[in-house]
Scaffold this active site. Sequence first.
Site, mmCIF file in Angstrom:
data_model
loop_
_atom_site.group_PDB
_atom_site.id
_atom_site.type_symbol
_atom_site.label_atom_id
_atom_site.label_comp_id
_atom_site.label_asym_id
_atom_site.label_seq_id
_atom_site.Cartn_x
_atom_site.Cartn_y
_atom_site.Cartn_z
ATOM 1 N N ASP A 76 0.848 -1.194 0.000
ATOM 2 C CA ASP A 76 0.000 0.000 0.000
ATOM 3 C C ASP A 76 0.889 1.252 0.000
ATOM 4 O O ASP A 76 2.115 1.176 -0.189
ATOM 5 C CB ASP A 76 -1.003 -0.032 1.159
ATOM 6 C CG ASP A 76 -0.350 0.196 2.522
ATOM 7 O OD1 ASP A 76 0.899 0.319 2.587
ATOM 8 O OD2 ASP A 76 -1.081 0.252 3.533
ATOM 9 N N CYS A 118 3.308 -2.954 3.970
ATOM 10 C CA CYS A 118 2.426 -1.853 4.350
ATOM 11 C C CYS A 118 3.196 -1.028 5.380
ATOM 12 O O CYS A 118 4.398 -1.249 5.564
ATOM 13 C CB CYS A 118 1.063 -2.339 4.836
ATOM 14 S SG CYS A 118 1.083 -3.432 6.269
ATOM 15 N N THR A 159 3.349 -0.923 8.676
ATOM 16 C CA THR A 159 3.966 -1.731 9.735
ATOM 17 C C THR A 159 4.196 -3.181 9.324
ATOM 18 O O THR A 159 4.913 -3.907 10.020
ATOM 19 C CB THR A 159 3.033 -1.770 10.958
ATOM 20 O OG1 THR A 159 1.771 -2.319 10.535
ATOM 21 C CG2 THR A 159 2.827 -0.374 11.537
ATOM 22 N N HIS A 194 12.936 -22.655 9.451
ATOM 23 C CA HIS A 194 11.975 -23.355 10.316
ATOM 24 C C HIS A 194 10.554 -23.334 9.769
ATOM 25 O O HIS A 194 9.808 -24.284 9.981
ATOM 26 C CB HIS A 194 11.953 -22.706 11.711
ATOM 27 C CG HIS A 194 13.173 -23.008 12.524
ATOM 28 N ND1 HIS A 194 13.199 -22.917 13.898
ATOM 29 C CD2 HIS A 194 14.419 -23.398 12.151
ATOM 30 C CE1 HIS A 194 14.413 -23.240 14.345
ATOM 31 N NE2 HIS A 194 15.181 -23.522 13.298
ATOM 32 N N HIS A 236 10.718 -29.697 11.396
ATOM 33 C CA HIS A 236 9.977 -28.493 10.997
ATOM 34 C C HIS A 236 8.898 -28.835 9.965
ATOM 35 O O HIS A 236 7.834 -28.227 9.959
ATOM 36 C CB HIS A 236 10.944 -27.431 10.460
ATOM 37 C CG HIS A 236 11.997 -27.071 11.456
ATOM 38 N ND1 HIS A 236 11.693 -26.474 12.653
ATOM 39 C CD2 HIS A 236 13.344 -27.275 11.463
ATOM 40 C CE1 HIS A 236 12.801 -26.298 13.351
ATOM 41 N NE2 HIS A 236 13.819 -26.789 12.655
HETATM 42 C C1 RB5 Z 1 -2.307 2.461 6.529
HETATM 43 O O1 RB5 Z 1 -2.476 3.657 7.145
HETATM 44 C C2 RB5 Z 1 -1.781 1.414 7.506
HETATM 45 O O2 RB5 Z 1 -2.805 1.070 8.391
HETATM 46 C C3 RB5 Z 1 -1.272 0.208 6.745
HETATM 47 O O3 RB5 Z 1 -0.229 0.595 5.929
HETATM 48 C C4 RB5 Z 1 -0.740 -0.945 7.562
HETATM 49 O O4 RB5 Z 1 0.317 -0.588 8.382
HETATM 50 C C5 RB5 Z 1 -1.725 -1.773 8.261
HETATM 51 O O5 RB5 Z 1 -1.402 -2.663 9.054
#
Ligand code: RB5
Length: 156
Positions: A7, A64, A66, A97, A132
């Site tokens: 994203d 994304c 995080t 693993h 594993h």
């Molecule tokens: C977008 O703002 C953010 O929520 C997305 O990039 C992601 O980190 C979701 O887990």
Amino acid sequence: MIAIGGDHGGVDLKEFVVQVLQSQGIEVEDVGTRGSDSVDYPDFGRLVSLKVAKGEAERGILLCTTGIGMSILANKFPGVRAALVSDPQGAQMSREHNNSNILVLGGRTTDRSTARQILDLWLRTCFAGGRHQRRLDKIAQVERELGTCIKGGIER
Ligand code: RB5
């Protein structure tokens, strides 16, 4: 072929990862997003996850902000073993693993130098098998018990 998607929170690091992969002669299919407009990560995560689940891509990479949302999504797909990795040791272990077939990175939590180290290890580390494999078989059994399946009946 490696399928990649992300994203707006992952797009900068995605461009970097695509360059690294292509410079190593690896075929990449980038499903987007492109540009910094706000988009919904599941729209891109599902494209990559489905390709891996169906065997249309050998592996996938998702990004994304995080990495958390993408990893939640990707692990809904049968046969997908998505690993949200933030350090080189995690990259190595996720292959040795867990035989991870999707690498998930946080676009704003992982710097380029760390991402490169993660990528190198994730690409070159082999699954160790043995005990594993037994554990992965148990995960596949859970998928069967839950009745998760891909339309078309591909089970991997
Ligand atoms: C977008 O703002 C953010 O929520 C997305 O990039 C992601 O980190 C979701 O887990």
